[in-house]
Write an enzyme that holds these catalytic residues in place. Sequence first.
Site, PDB file in Angstrom:
ATOM      1  N   ARG A 114      -1.064   9.282  -9.829  1.00 54.15           N
ATOM      2  CA  ARG A 114      -1.082   8.081  -8.973  1.00 54.15           C
ATOM      3  C   ARG A 114      -0.489   6.857  -9.658  1.00 54.15           C
ATOM      4  O   ARG A 114       0.210   6.052  -9.041  1.00 54.15           O
ATOM      5  CB  ARG A 114      -2.527   7.746  -8.562  1.00 54.15           C
ATOM      6  CG  ARG A 114      -3.176   8.700  -7.603  1.00 54.15           C
ATOM      7  CD  ARG A 114      -4.612   8.268  -7.312  1.00 54.15           C
ATOM      8  NE  ARG A 114      -4.672   6.890  -6.837  1.00 54.15           N
ATOM      9  CZ  ARG A 114      -4.441   6.512  -5.584  1.00 54.15           C
ATOM     10  NH1 ARG A 114      -4.176   7.413  -4.666  1.00 54.15           N
ATOM     11  NH2 ARG A 114      -4.483   5.239  -5.247  1.00 54.15           N
ATOM     12  N   TRP A 146     -12.309  -2.058  -7.414  1.00 50.30           N
ATOM     13  CA  TRP A 146     -13.120  -1.688  -8.586  1.00 50.30           C
ATOM     14  C   TRP A 146     -13.799  -0.333  -8.368  1.00 50.30           C
ATOM     15  O   TRP A 146     -14.249   0.305  -9.313  1.00 50.30           O
ATOM     16  CB  TRP A 146     -14.202  -2.732  -8.874  1.00 50.30           C
ATOM     17  CG  TRP A 146     -13.666  -4.073  -9.284  1.00 50.30           C
ATOM     18  CD1 TRP A 146     -13.605  -5.180  -8.492  1.00 50.30           C
ATOM     19  CD2 TRP A 146     -13.118  -4.450 -10.552  1.00 50.30           C
ATOM     20  NE1 TRP A 146     -13.048  -6.238  -9.186  1.00 50.30           N
ATOM     21  CE2 TRP A 146     -12.747  -5.808 -10.466  1.00 50.30           C
ATOM     22  CE3 TRP A 146     -12.902  -3.780 -11.766  1.00 50.30           C
ATOM     23  CZ2 TRP A 146     -12.176  -6.508 -11.523  1.00 50.30           C
ATOM     24  CZ3 TRP A 146     -12.336  -4.485 -12.821  1.00 50.30           C
ATOM     25  CH2 TRP A 146     -11.982  -5.825 -12.696  1.00 50.30           C
ATOM     26  N   ARG A 206       0.112   7.702  -2.712  1.00 53.95           N
ATOM     27  CA  ARG A 206       0.710   8.768  -1.901  1.00 53.95           C
ATOM     28  C   ARG A 206       2.162   9.012  -2.279  1.00 53.95           C
ATOM     29  O   ARG A 206       2.637  10.138  -2.293  1.00 53.95           O
ATOM     30  CB  ARG A 206       0.582   8.430  -0.408  1.00 53.95           C
ATOM     31  CG  ARG A 206      -0.793   8.767   0.128  1.00 53.95           C
ATOM     32  CD  ARG A 206      -1.060   8.108   1.437  1.00 53.95           C
ATOM     33  NE  ARG A 206      -1.340   6.681   1.252  1.00 53.95           N
ATOM     34  CZ  ARG A 206      -1.285   5.786   2.236  1.00 53.95           C
ATOM     35  NH1 ARG A 206      -0.936   6.165   3.450  1.00 53.95           N
ATOM     36  NH2 ARG A 206      -1.578   4.525   1.994  1.00 53.95           N
ATOM     37  N   GLU A 223       1.481 -13.184  12.519  1.00 54.24           N
ATOM     38  CA  GLU A 223       2.079 -12.026  13.195  1.00 54.24           C
ATOM     39  C   GLU A 223       1.949 -10.809  12.281  1.00 54.24           C
ATOM     40  O   GLU A 223       2.307 -10.870  11.097  1.00 54.24           O
ATOM     41  CB  GLU A 223       3.561 -12.303  13.495  1.00 54.24           C
ATOM     42  CG  GLU A 223       3.784 -13.430  14.466  1.00 54.24           C
ATOM     43  CD  GLU A 223       3.197 -13.169  15.851  1.00 54.24           C
ATOM     44  OE1 GLU A 223       3.183 -12.001  16.289  1.00 54.24           O
ATOM     45  OE2 GLU A 223       2.736 -14.135  16.491  1.00 54.24           O
ATOM     46  N   ILE A 268      -6.661  -4.754   7.726  1.00 51.34           N
ATOM     47  CA  ILE A 268      -6.482  -5.952   6.892  1.00 51.34           C
ATOM     48  C   ILE A 268      -7.101  -5.756   5.509  1.00 51.34           C
ATOM     49  O   ILE A 268      -6.747  -6.454   4.569  1.00 51.34           O
ATOM     50  CB  ILE A 268      -7.137  -7.186   7.582  1.00 51.34           C
ATOM     51  CG1 ILE A 268      -6.635  -7.357   9.024  1.00 51.34           C
ATOM     52  CG2 ILE A 268      -6.933  -8.454   6.783  1.00 51.34           C
ATOM     53  CD1 ILE A 268      -5.255  -7.893   9.187  1.00 51.34           C
ATOM     54  N   LEU A 305      10.622 -20.586  -4.790  1.00 51.08           N
ATOM     55  CA  LEU A 305       9.633 -19.791  -4.052  1.00 51.08           C
ATOM     56  C   LEU A 305       8.273 -19.972  -4.718  1.00 51.08           C
ATOM     57  O   LEU A 305       8.197 -20.030  -5.939  1.00 51.08           O
ATOM     58  CB  LEU A 305      10.066 -18.318  -4.134  1.00 51.08           C
ATOM     59  CG  LEU A 305       9.080 -17.234  -3.697  1.00 51.08           C
ATOM     60  CD1 LEU A 305       8.936 -17.224  -2.186  1.00 51.08           C
ATOM     61  CD2 LEU A 305       9.568 -15.857  -4.174  1.00 51.08           C
ATOM     62  N   ASP A 361       0.833  -1.208   0.000  1.00 49.85           N
ATOM     63  CA  ASP A 361       0.000   0.000   0.000  1.00 49.85           C
ATOM     64  C   ASP A 361       0.867   1.258   0.000  1.00 49.85           C
ATOM     65  O   ASP A 361       2.001   1.246   0.489  1.00 49.85           O
ATOM     66  CB  ASP A 361      -0.912  -0.012   1.238  1.00 49.85           C
ATOM     67  CG  ASP A 361      -2.071   0.975   1.098  1.00 49.85           C
ATOM     68  OD1 ASP A 361      -2.388   1.371  -0.047  1.00 49.85           O
ATOM     69  OD2 ASP A 361      -2.648   1.351   2.123  1.00 49.85           O
ATOM     70  N   GLY A 362       0.323   2.326  -0.555  1.00 51.41           N
ATOM     71  CA  GLY A 362       1.004   3.622  -0.508  1.00 51.41           C
ATOM     72  C   GLY A 362       1.531   4.097  -1.856  1.00 51.41           C
ATOM     73  O   GLY A 362       2.235   5.114  -1.920  1.00 51.41           O
ATOM     74  N   ASN A 363       1.180   3.410  -2.927  1.00 54.48           N
ATOM     75  CA  ASN A 363       1.667   3.818  -4.257  1.00 54.48           C
ATOM     76  C   ASN A 363       1.175   5.208  -4.632  1.00 54.48           C
ATOM     77  O   ASN A 363       1.930   6.033  -5.149  1.00 54.48           O
ATOM     78  CB  ASN A 363       1.165   2.840  -5.332  1.00 54.48           C
ATOM     79  CG  ASN A 363       1.778   1.470  -5.194  1.00 54.48           C
ATOM     80  OD1 ASN A 363       2.718   1.284  -4.431  1.00 54.48           O
ATOM     81  ND2 ASN A 363       1.243   0.503  -5.924  1.00 54.48           N
ATOM     82  N   HIS A 414       2.128   3.218  -9.021  1.00 59.52           N
ATOM     83  CA  HIS A 414       1.916   1.778  -9.302  1.00 59.52           C
ATOM     84  C   HIS A 414       3.074   1.244 -10.156  1.00 59.52           C
ATOM     85  O   HIS A 414       3.574   0.150  -9.935  1.00 59.52           O
ATOM     86  CB  HIS A 414       0.592   1.564 -10.041  1.00 59.52           C
ATOM     87  CG  HIS A 414      -0.616   1.987  -9.254  1.00 59.52           C
ATOM     88  ND1 HIS A 414      -0.766   1.702  -7.921  1.00 59.52           N
ATOM     89  CD2 HIS A 414      -1.726   2.687  -9.612  1.00 59.52           C
ATOM     90  CE1 HIS A 414      -1.924   2.200  -7.488  1.00 59.52           C
ATOM     91  NE2 HIS A 414      -2.521   2.805  -8.500  1.00 59.52           N
TER      92      HIS A 414
HETATM   93  C1  IPE Z   1      -5.452  -2.733  -0.054  1.00 57.74           C
HETATM   94  O1  IPE Z   1      -5.119  -1.398  -0.258  1.00 57.74           O
HETATM   95  C2  IPE Z   1      -5.465  -3.487  -1.341  1.00 57.74           C
HETATM   96  C3  IPE Z   1      -4.195  -3.607  -2.057  1.00 57.74           C
HETATM   97  C4  IPE Z   1      -3.021  -3.193  -1.679  1.00 57.74           C
HETATM   98  C5  IPE Z   1      -4.301  -4.289  -3.309  1.00 57.74           C
HETATM   99  P1  IPE Z   1      -6.222  -0.252  -0.358  1.00 57.74           P
HETATM  100  O2  IPE Z   1      -5.472   1.019  -0.475  1.00 57.74           O
HETATM  101  O3  IPE Z   1      -7.209  -0.576  -1.390  1.00 57.74           O
HETATM  102  O4  IPE Z   1      -6.925  -0.366   1.075  1.00 57.74           O
HETATM  103  P2  IPE Z   1      -7.871   0.663   1.855  1.00 57.74           P
HETATM  104  O5  IPE Z   1      -8.943   1.075   0.907  1.00 57.74           O
HETATM  105  O6  IPE Z   1      -7.017   1.813   2.263  1.00 57.74           O
HETATM  106  O7  IPE Z   1      -8.352  -0.115   3.032  1.00 57.74           O
HETATM  107  C1  IPE Z   2      -1.734   0.213  -3.287  1.00 51.63           C
HETATM  108  O1  IPE Z   2      -1.480   1.563  -3.332  1.00 51.63           O
HETATM  109  C2  IPE Z   2      -1.965  -0.365  -4.659  1.00 51.63           C
HETATM  110  C3  IPE Z   2      -3.339  -0.806  -4.918  1.00 51.63           C
HETATM  111  C4  IPE Z   2      -4.346  -0.755  -4.091  1.00 51.63           C
HETATM  112  C5  IPE Z   2      -3.573  -1.355  -6.228  1.00 51.63           C
HETATM  113  P1  IPE Z   2      -2.652   2.632  -3.310  1.00 51.63           P
HETATM  114  O2  IPE Z   2      -3.040   2.917  -4.725  1.00 51.63           O
HETATM  115  O3  IPE Z   2      -3.745   2.194  -2.422  1.00 51.63           O
HETATM  116  O4  IPE Z   2      -1.900   3.888  -2.701  1.00 51.63           O
HETATM  117  P2  IPE Z   2      -2.463   4.910  -1.633  1.00 51.63           P
HETATM  118  O5  IPE Z   2      -2.932   4.120  -0.454  1.00 51.63           O
HETATM  119  O6  IPE Z   2      -3.582   5.651  -2.296  1.00 51.63           O
HETATM  120  O7  IPE Z   2      -1.289   5.778  -1.316  1.00 51.63           O
HETATM  121 MG    MG Z   3      -4.139   2.452  -0.438  1.00 50.88          MG
END
Ligand code: IPE
Ligand code: IPE
Ligand code: MG
Length: 263
Positions: free
Chosen positions: A39, A75, A30, A210, A198, A137, A26-28, A43
């Site tokens: 954005r 989606w 941002r 964990e 989660i 792996l 997560d965090g791509n 990715h």
């Molecule tokens: C969770 O991230 C899903 C993936 C990394 C694929 P999200 O960015 O979609 O999660 P929420 O919406 O913040 O919970």
């Molecule tokens: C996770 O990064 C990648 C996917 C959910 C596909 P986000 O796209 O959720 O990045 P943030 O959370 O908005 O920074």
């Molecule tokens: Mg996210």
Amino acid sequence: MALFQSSTRTIPDAPGVPCHIAIIMDGNGRWAKQRFLPRVAGHQRGVETVRDVVGACRELGIAYLTLFAFSSENWRRPAEEVSFLMQLFLKMLEREVARLHDNNIRLKIIGDRRHFDDKLNGRIAEAEQLTANNTSLTLTVAANYGGRWDIMQAVQAMLRARPELAANFGEAELEPYLSMHYAPEPDLFIRTGGEQRISNFLLWQMAYTELYFTDTLWPAFNREALQAAIRSYQTRERRFGRTSEQLRGEQLQNEQVQGTKDR
Ligand code: IPE
Ligand code: IPE
Ligand code: MG
């Protein structure tokens, strides 16, 4: 009354290298925003982290790595971002599979494939087939995956195959139908990007995993960050419901058995 039998493992592993690591990448978005980029640039950059982490896991002897790439809720994002992510997934399959195969990595895709187009489903099937017998792996990519979907589809598939179980079934009967039936439950869960939730990832499978959360955004995550997560895991005491004293007693017993064997 018979005791409730939980399928969760009851013998905790000695805290070595985790056998199965599951990651919410997560965090791509941002990461990109901080750099005044769209954005999707986040990715794109996140793919490089995937390469780095897959390589590191292989070298560290991790047996299973599971990556959350697209959730059943993603989606809901703007159509252009969804379409970019689907294209990126297809491109990854086309470009990276040969390299995974050369590195003896088995690729598995979990999630609801009914929403993918034929081309993508074809590539997924080819990639899984090509790498099916690889032994280093097992890399699982969760795409259009949701933990609740997984449990529901497992119940439905089980009842289709064994309708006689409708009146009475247990965890052991259901487990073969869950998406990750081929892997042990995750030992370590990592979520990058600072959120502590989660998000409908492996709900069933993470009953005793964990949890490790880091503020590092996925595109900035790397081998060192992975090793920091593993070090944190190694300090944990996995009790699976027991007491510390019981675990120490068991450890002592194992050491004594080992000692007799070595003599
Ligand atoms: C969770 O991230 C899903 C993936 C990394 C694929 P999200 O960015 O979609 O999660 P929420 O919406 O913040 O919970
Ligand atoms: C996770 O990064 C990648 C996917 C959910 C596909 P986000 O796209 O959720 O990045 P943030 O959370 O908005 O920074
Ligand atoms: Mg996210």
